[in-house]
Each structure stands twice: as C-alpha cells, then as structure tokens.
Scaffold this motif. Structure first.
Motif, short mmCIF file in Angstrom:
data_model
loop_
_atom_site.label_atom_id
_atom_site.label_comp_id
_atom_site.label_asym_id
_atom_site.label_seq_id
_atom_site.Cartn_x
_atom_site.Cartn_y
_atom_site.Cartn_z
N ALA A 1 -4.26 5.41 2.48
CA ALA A 1 -5.81 5.23 2.66
C ALA A 1 -6.05 3.96 3.25
O ALA A 1 -5.03 2.97 2.85
CB ALA A 1 -6.59 5.28 1.29
N PRO A 2 -6.66 3.67 4.36
CA PRO A 2 -6.56 2.49 5.18
C PRO A 2 -7.49 1.45 4.37
O PRO A 2 -6.94 0.23 4.57
CB PRO A 2 -7.30 2.72 6.31
CG PRO A 2 -7.95 3.91 6.07
CD PRO A 2 -7.27 4.73 5.12
N ARG A 3 -8.47 1.81 3.49
CA ARG A 3 -9.17 0.95 2.69
C ARG A 3 -9.15 1.32 1.14
O ARG A 3 -9.12 2.56 0.91
CB ARG A 3 -10.33 0.65 3.25
CG ARG A 3 -10.47 0.14 4.43
CD ARG A 3 -11.84 -0.02 5.32
NE ARG A 3 -12.47 1.25 5.51
CZ ARG A 3 -12.10 1.62 6.68
NH1 ARG A 3 -11.35 1.25 7.65
NH2 ARG A 3 -12.57 3.20 6.88
N GLY A 4 -9.44 0.44 0.35
CA GLY A 4 -9.77 0.65 -1.03
C GLY A 4 -10.22 -0.50 -1.70
O GLY A 4 -10.27 -1.68 -1.24
N SER A 5 -10.42 -0.45 -2.98
CA SER A 5 -10.84 -1.29 -4.06
C SER A 5 -9.63 -2.09 -4.51
O SER A 5 -8.37 -1.77 -4.02
CB SER A 5 -11.74 -0.92 -5.06
OG SER A 5 -10.80 -0.06 -5.81
N ALA A 6 -9.85 -3.46 -5.20
CA ALA A 6 -8.95 -4.16 -5.70
C ALA A 6 -7.83 -3.20 -6.69
O ALA A 6 -8.43 -2.57 -7.45
CB ALA A 6 -9.32 -5.33 -6.44
N PRO A 7 -6.57 -3.50 -6.37
CA PRO A 7 -5.71 -2.74 -7.36
C PRO A 7 -6.00 -2.93 -8.92
O PRO A 7 -6.32 -4.18 -9.09
CB PRO A 7 -4.41 -3.22 -7.05
CG PRO A 7 -4.49 -3.74 -5.71
CD PRO A 7 -5.90 -4.29 -5.38
#
Length: 325
Positions: A131-137
């Motif tokens: 996924a190119p973007r996402g929330s903080a791990p």
C-alpha cells in the motif's frame, strides 16, 4: 506495525498487483524468467500506458513554467516603483516557484503511480501486500521508547509492505521523522522500520543500539547495559536488556557476527534492532528506498523495475537474517 492499512486498489492490477488474466510466474519474481514474465505480461504494458500520461504531464509542466516565467517577468517590469526593491525580486520568484509546484503535481502523481504499480506487481507473487500510504505503524511507540527512532515533532509513513517470509510474518514501511519547527526543523530519520513476528516467546526485552558518544544516555527506560566480550561488536553496537541472561542467549557470538556482517553490508546506514516478546523491531536509516528514477526519462525501462526488485531483495535478505532469532 500490523495496522498499516489495506493495499489500495489499482485499476490495472487490482488489489494483488497482477494484470487481469495474467498468470502468476513460477520461481522468484525478482530474478530471471519469473521477472521477465512479470515485465512482459504486466509491467511493460502498464508502464507504456503510464508513459503517455508522463509525456502529457511533462508538457503541462513546461507550459505552466513558461506561463509563470512570463508572468514573473511582467511583474518585475511593471511593479509600481513605490514597492520596496526586495519585493520586486521576491514577488516574481514566488510566482515562478508556485508555477513549478503546480505544474509538477501531475508529473509527481504519475511517478508515484508507476512506482506503486511496479512494487505491487513484484510483491503479489510473493504473497506480500503493498500500500503506498497508511497510518502510523502500531509499533511506533515501542520503536520510540526503545530509542530505535528519535522522538519526532512531525512524521510521515509510506510504502507499506506486509506478508510472510519463511513462516515469519513481517511488516515494513518507510518513515521520515522531523524534529523542531520553522527554520530549526531538521530531518532526524529517513529509512525503513521493520517488524517481524517470529512466534518465539521471549520473557524480556533486549535492544541493540548504536555505539557512540553519550551512549549511556541512550539506555531505554527499564533496561540496563549488557556486558559482552566481543570488542569488535562493542565498537559498533551497544546492547541493553531487562534480563542479562536472556540478552546473552540472543546475542550469541554467531549472531553478533551476523550483525557485524549486516553493518558492513549496510555501511553507514545505522542499523539498530530490538527483541520484544515474539517480535523483532528493526530500524535502518538509509534514506529513501524503492526509488523509481527520473520523472523526465521514459517509464518503459526495464532497469527501473530491476532497481526496485533489488531493493525488495535487500529487504528480504534483512528479514532472513533476523528470522531465526
């Protein structure tokens, strides 16, 4: 770090990254015939279509820059003399800068799309989601509390990978962390953060950080320095643990040598890691990974995809090096 989000759907690849009707290749998709199959059946046709989009985006950029340049020149010539001289220069400069930012936006989007498509296509046969973007791990607080990462005032996470490698679950993303604000804002970390779920139930926590000046102030809360007898290891790394016995069980002479080998292979990239229960946390400060190359050159270039395949192989080698710990 498991909560990295679901891979975005691409109209060409779908959520798994393969073109409709394409057969998954046999063998390692990062090498040889399997790579060539992905290139011929999926990547080359898709990048050919995106190349047309890139050429239009370059044309848009040129037109916008020319228009911004003409407008800036008019501002410089016809700006009222009453305005202060610095503004006569800064005004046209800001016009050109704004034009460059607006004109480059379509080209930037196209490059990101092409890079994402290449990553998705290469990861899909390996059962790895992208996924190119996402929330903080989800593991970010643990990375911070163990001093694997600097405490940031601002952060950005992108290029999320997750899957299994030799029965070890892993998730990875690229991270950029900044400290300070305004003119004092600096990039404190740029690299990859990686979490492995090994299934091994450890009782304690062990962190391996960088050796350097003020090392004692880097000791994570609740841990204490671990005395090790390998001077070569101690010249590069410093270990902290909540249980001295378990820390030494992890940091065997063979594993310390493996870390030194990784240090040589990833020279200057400030590898550090921690063992927390069944998880291994790794931070590698090596700047941007998965670079797609110049936006002004043709997308239909096999070496671009091969470079990303090389970056993926490098990540998987790092996973393999820690998988048995």
């Amino acid at each position: 770090m498991s909560a990295v989000g679901v891979a975005e759907t691409h109209p060409t690849f779908g959520h798994r990254g393969m073109a409709p009707g394409a057969q998954p290749p046999t063998g390692d998709p990062l090498h040889g015939a399997a790579f060539e199959t992905i290139w011929d059946q999926t990547l080359k046709p898709d990048l050919t279509r995106l190349e047309e989009t890139r050429q239009r985006a370059v044309m848009v950029l040129v037109i916008v820059l020319l228009a911004a340049g003409l407008l800036a020149w008019s501002e410089f010539l016809f700006m009222p003399p009453a305005l202060a001289r610095p503004w006569r220069i800064e005004g046209p400069f800001l016009t050109i800068l704004l034009g460059a930012l607006l004109g480059a936006a379509p080209l930037t989007w196209t490059v990101r799309r092409a890079k994402g498509d290449v990553l998705a296509a290469l990861c899909a046969p390996l059962g790895v989601s992208y996924a190119p973007r996402g929330s903080a791990p989800a593991a970010s607080p643990t990375f911070l509390s163990l001093n694997l990462l600097p405490h940031p005032s601002d952060s950005r996470f992108l290029d999320f990978l997750s899957g299994q490698r030799n029965s070890v679950g892993f998730s990875l993303c690229q991270a950029r962390l900044w400290q300070g604000s305004g003119k004092s804002r600096t990039l404190a970390f740029s690299g990859q953060i990686l979490m492995l779920h090994t299934g091994r139930a450890l009782r304690a926590t062990t962190a391996v950080l960088r050796h350097g000046f003020l090392t004692s102030f880097s000791c994570p809360k609740g841990l204490s320095p671990v005395g090790l007898e390998d001077p070569r290891f101690s010249n590069v790394f410093v270990a902290f643990g909540s249980d001295q016995v378990e820390a030494r069980e992890i940091l065997t002479p063979a594993f310390m040598q493996r870390l030194l080998d990784l240090e040589a292979a990833y020279a200057g990239e400030k590898l550090r890691c921690a063992f927390v229960g069944p998880d291994v946390l790794i931070a590698l400060q090596d700047g941007d990974c998965f670079k797609f190359g110049s936006a002004l050159a043709s997308f239909v270039d096999r070496t671009r995809a091969q470079a990303i395949a090389g970056d993926l192989e490098r990540i998987f080698d790092l996973v393999d090096s820690f998988a048995g710990r």
